[in-house]
Structures are given as C-alpha cells and as structure tokens.
Scaffold this motif. Structure first.
Motif, PDB file in Angstrom:
ATOM      1  N   ASN A  41      -5.025 -40.271  33.031  1.00 47.08           N
ATOM      2  CA  ASN A  41      -5.238 -39.355  33.483  1.00 47.08           C
ATOM      3  C   ASN A  41      -3.587 -39.450  34.188  1.00 47.08           C
ATOM      4  O   ASN A  41      -2.901 -38.859  34.890  1.00 47.08           O
ATOM      5  CB  ASN A  41      -6.444 -38.912  34.234  1.00 47.08           C
ATOM      6  CG  ASN A  41      -7.345 -38.462  33.910  1.00 47.08           C
ATOM      7  OD1 ASN A  41      -6.598 -36.947  32.595  1.00 47.08           O
ATOM      8  ND2 ASN A  41      -8.458 -37.590  33.599  1.00 47.08           N
ATOM      9  N   ARG A 180     -13.423 -34.163  35.304  1.00 49.41           N
ATOM     10  CA  ARG A 180     -11.955 -34.418  34.815  1.00 49.41           C
ATOM     11  C   ARG A 180     -11.489 -35.774  35.068  1.00 49.41           C
ATOM     12  O   ARG A 180     -10.747 -35.883  34.832  1.00 49.41           O
ATOM     13  CB  ARG A 180     -11.749 -33.627  35.805  1.00 49.41           C
ATOM     14  CG  ARG A 180     -12.197 -32.221  35.372  1.00 49.41           C
ATOM     15  CD  ARG A 180     -11.275 -30.797  36.624  1.00 49.41           C
ATOM     16  NE  ARG A 180     -11.637 -31.311  37.795  1.00 49.41           N
ATOM     17  CZ  ARG A 180     -11.230 -30.516  39.043  1.00 49.41           C
ATOM     18  NH1 ARG A 180     -10.810 -29.302  38.900  1.00 49.41           N
ATOM     19  NH2 ARG A 180     -11.638 -30.766  40.157  1.00 49.41           N
ATOM     20  N   SER A 205      -4.550 -29.422  37.962  1.00 50.10           N
ATOM     21  CA  SER A 205      -4.442 -28.906  37.315  1.00 50.10           C
ATOM     22  C   SER A 205      -3.935 -29.716  35.994  1.00 50.10           C
ATOM     23  O   SER A 205      -3.815 -30.873  36.351  1.00 50.10           O
ATOM     24  CB  SER A 205      -2.957 -27.699  37.743  1.00 50.10           C
ATOM     25  OG  SER A 205      -2.042 -29.219  37.886  1.00 50.10           O
ATOM     26  N   GLN A 206      -4.361 -29.565  35.025  1.00 49.89           N
ATOM     27  CA  GLN A 206      -3.608 -29.942  33.894  1.00 49.89           C
ATOM     28  C   GLN A 206      -2.648 -29.739  33.153  1.00 49.89           C
ATOM     29  O   GLN A 206      -2.183 -28.737  33.180  1.00 49.89           O
ATOM     30  CB  GLN A 206      -4.869 -29.154  32.240  1.00 49.89           C
ATOM     31  CG  GLN A 206      -5.215 -30.167  31.138  1.00 49.89           C
ATOM     32  CD  GLN A 206      -6.193 -29.412  30.052  1.00 49.89           C
ATOM     33  OE1 GLN A 206      -6.506 -28.743  30.310  1.00 49.89           O
ATOM     34  NE2 GLN A 206      -7.230 -30.507  30.081  1.00 49.89           N
ATOM     35  N   ARG A 210      -3.950 -33.435  30.370  1.00 50.25           N
ATOM     36  CA  ARG A 210      -4.310 -34.597  31.233  1.00 50.25           C
ATOM     37  C   ARG A 210      -3.952 -33.738  32.693  1.00 50.25           C
ATOM     38  O   ARG A 210      -3.140 -32.865  33.341  1.00 50.25           O
ATOM     39  CB  ARG A 210      -3.651 -36.085  31.623  1.00 50.25           C
ATOM     40  CG  ARG A 210      -2.340 -35.650  32.366  1.00 50.25           C
ATOM     41  CD  ARG A 210      -1.917 -36.685  32.339  1.00 50.25           C
ATOM     42  NE  ARG A 210      -1.027 -37.600  31.069  1.00 50.25           N
ATOM     43  CZ  ARG A 210      -0.894 -39.047  30.861  1.00 50.25           C
ATOM     44  NH1 ARG A 210      -0.966 -39.381  32.462  1.00 50.25           N
ATOM     45  NH2 ARG A 210       0.253 -39.712  30.100  1.00 50.25           N
ATOM     46  N   TRP A 211      -5.444 -34.492  33.435  1.00 49.22           N
ATOM     47  CA  TRP A 211      -5.471 -33.889  34.641  1.00 49.22           C
ATOM     48  C   TRP A 211      -5.121 -34.564  35.900  1.00 49.22           C
ATOM     49  O   TRP A 211      -5.303 -35.633  35.440  1.00 49.22           O
ATOM     50  CB  TRP A 211      -7.362 -34.222  34.768  1.00 49.22           C
ATOM     51  CG  TRP A 211      -7.669 -32.750  34.216  1.00 49.22           C
ATOM     52  CD1 TRP A 211      -9.061 -32.971  33.390  1.00 49.22           C
ATOM     53  CD2 TRP A 211      -8.814 -31.431  34.255  1.00 49.22           C
ATOM     54  NE1 TRP A 211      -9.222 -32.155  32.354  1.00 49.22           N
ATOM     55  CE2 TRP A 211      -9.313 -31.111  32.675  1.00 49.22           C
ATOM     56  CE3 TRP A 211      -8.159 -30.793  35.168  1.00 49.22           C
ATOM     57  CZ2 TRP A 211      -9.610 -29.584  33.002  1.00 49.22           C
ATOM     58  CZ3 TRP A 211      -7.734 -29.314  35.118  1.00 49.22           C
ATOM     59  CH2 TRP A 211      -8.954 -29.119  34.339  1.00 49.22           C
ATOM     60  N   TYR A 212      -4.081 -33.853  36.720  1.00 47.00           N
ATOM     61  CA  TYR A 212      -3.367 -34.569  37.544  1.00 47.00           C
ATOM     62  C   TYR A 212      -3.995 -34.258  38.968  1.00 47.00           C
ATOM     63  O   TYR A 212      -3.273 -33.231  39.264  1.00 47.00           O
ATOM     64  CB  TYR A 212      -1.975 -34.682  37.109  1.00 47.00           C
ATOM     65  CG  TYR A 212      -0.945 -36.031  37.466  1.00 47.00           C
ATOM     66  CD1 TYR A 212      -1.812 -37.174  37.142  1.00 47.00           C
ATOM     67  CD2 TYR A 212      -0.395 -35.735  39.181  1.00 47.00           C
ATOM     68  CE1 TYR A 212      -0.652 -37.704  37.616  1.00 47.00           C
ATOM     69  CE2 TYR A 212       0.058 -36.908  39.094  1.00 47.00           C
ATOM     70  CZ  TYR A 212      -0.161 -37.437  38.678  1.00 47.00           C
ATOM     71  OH  TYR A 212       0.549 -38.808  39.084  1.00 47.00           O
TER      72      TYR A 212
END
Length: 253
Positions: A41, A180, A205-206, A210-212
């Motif tokens: 991520n 996540r 947020s995506q 990827r989630w970040y």
C-alpha cells in the motif's frame, strides 16, 4: 473417534489412534506477511506528490507547500512552493547523501551525520525522516503483540525491531488496520527504549487500487506544540520521472 484440538500455534489431529501434526504459521511469519501488505500500500517504484506541512508550534502555525519526486529508496527531489520565504528551496537525496539549495544565498550545502537529525523547517520531522523510503520488511523484524480497536477499526499491534544498523529508529510499534493494511498510528523508539515520536494516520482513501493516508500527524515528544500535519493534496503512483530531476543541476533550475 475423531477429535480436534488446538495448542498455541500447532494443530493436532487424533485420527484412528494416529497422531498427525501440522505446524501452523508462527506469529512472526504472520507479522511479516502483514508488513508485506503494508508495504504494498505505502511503497511504489516512483511517486510524484504535492503536499502541505502544517507546523503547529507552541505560539504559531505555519503552512509550507511542496512538490516531491521519488524513485525507489535511493532518489528523491523536493521543491518548496510556499510561503514566499521558503519558495525555491530544494532538497536532493541520492543514496545516503542529501543536498539543500537555498535561493536566498544561492548556495548548495550537503548535510550528513548528526546534521540529518535536525528539524526540517521547524517541523516535527527530521531530515532522516524525510530520507527514509525503504520497505519496512527490509529493515525490521516484526512480531504481533496484540490487537486493539481504534475507533471502529480493528487493528493488529506489531512490534518492529531493526534488522540492519543504519536505521533512524531501533524499535517501532504500529497499529495496522486489519482490513485495509494501513498503519493507523505508530510509536518510534531509540535503542535505549526512549519514546521519540508518535504518528497518527487519517483521511484514508483508496487511490489507484491501494489504501493510503492523506493526512499524517507527526509528534516529536521531546518538543512542545501540537505536532506537524503532513497532508497529501495530490499523489501519483508509478509515474515516469525524467532522469534530470535527480541531478545536482536541478537544484538551481
């Protein structure tokens, strides 16, 4: 009669009087798998980021905008865009070397050694913090030490111990979102065990699958004030970056 019993990390099955045993993955292996997913991520081959640092000091608040380019963990370039007094200041990292260009003096200086532990523009981040782009799994061994809810999110608590010499923090404790695979908070320690910094991640947020976290608060526990918010305004993962960006000539362009 078939019976199934679980003892710690081992699965034991008694079948027709025969003992059959499988060794299940250890907690350490589970922790390393979690780190792999966190790195997936958080780390990319290249990045272009537009961000703000909001430095919340004891007496005042200042906001500093910048645009950064990174390639792997060896190269990065940052240009500060505002306020006016910081505009045009640039930083270039190549391997373990860091240069800073100041437009007010039209000079470039190289930072090394203990100078890298200095604060970046009065923030709670050091130059070492800004330079550390390696994957966690490459520099730490991890074990799961517990679980905890942060708000409505279930997290694993991981304890990380440095597996290499040249790290800014010998131990880290991170709370990783179980769904996540993003750290939600972190504590950073010296080899002596002294707590040095805390971070809190939010506005997750995506982005591109990827989630970040778009907001990270860094708090140097040895300083006064309410920490420094690092806010992502725009980010591109794996863009093509012209090679000239990562040259000393780019500092004075």
């Amino acid at each position: 009669m078939h019976t199934l019993r679980i003892y710690n990390s081992r699965k034991i099955i008694f079948l027709s009087g025969i003992l059959i045993m499988w060794i299940m993955p250890s907690r350490a292996q589970d922790a390393q798998t979690i780190l792999d997913k966190v790195d997936e991520n958080m780390v990319s081959k290249t990045e272009i980021t537009e961000s703000e640092m909001i430095i919340k000091g004891k007496r005042n608040v200042q906001t500093i905008g910048s645009k950064s380019y990174t390639e792997g963990n060896k190269k990065s370039f940052t240009e500060y865009l505002y306020p006016e007094r910081e505009r045009g200041t640039k930083m270039l990292k190549l391997e373990d070397r860091l240069w800073i260009y100041s437009p007010s003096t039209d000079r470039t200086i190289q930072l090394s050694g203990h100078m890298l532990r200095q604060s970046v523009m009065g923030s709670d981040l050091s130059y070492e913090d800004m330079m550390e782009d390696r994957k966690l799994k490459e520099i730490y061994d991890a074990v799961i030490v517990g679980e905890e809810n942060i708000g409505e999110r279930k997290t694993w608590i991981l304890e990380l111990t440095a597996s290499v010499e040249n790290v800014s923090y010998y131990k880290r404790k991170i709370w990783v979102d179980q769904e996540r695979f993003i750290p939600l908070k972190e504590e950073l320690f010296a080899k002596s065990g002294q707590l040095l910094k805390k971070t809190t991640m939010s506005d997750i947020s995506q982005i591109d699958g990827r989630w970040y976290p778009r907001k990270v608060n860094f708090k140097d526990v040895l300083k006064s004030g309410n920490g420094t918010d690092f806010i992502i305004k725009e980010i591109q993962f794996n863009p093509t970056i012209p090679p000239y960006i990562f040259t000393k000539a780019s500092l004075k362009k």
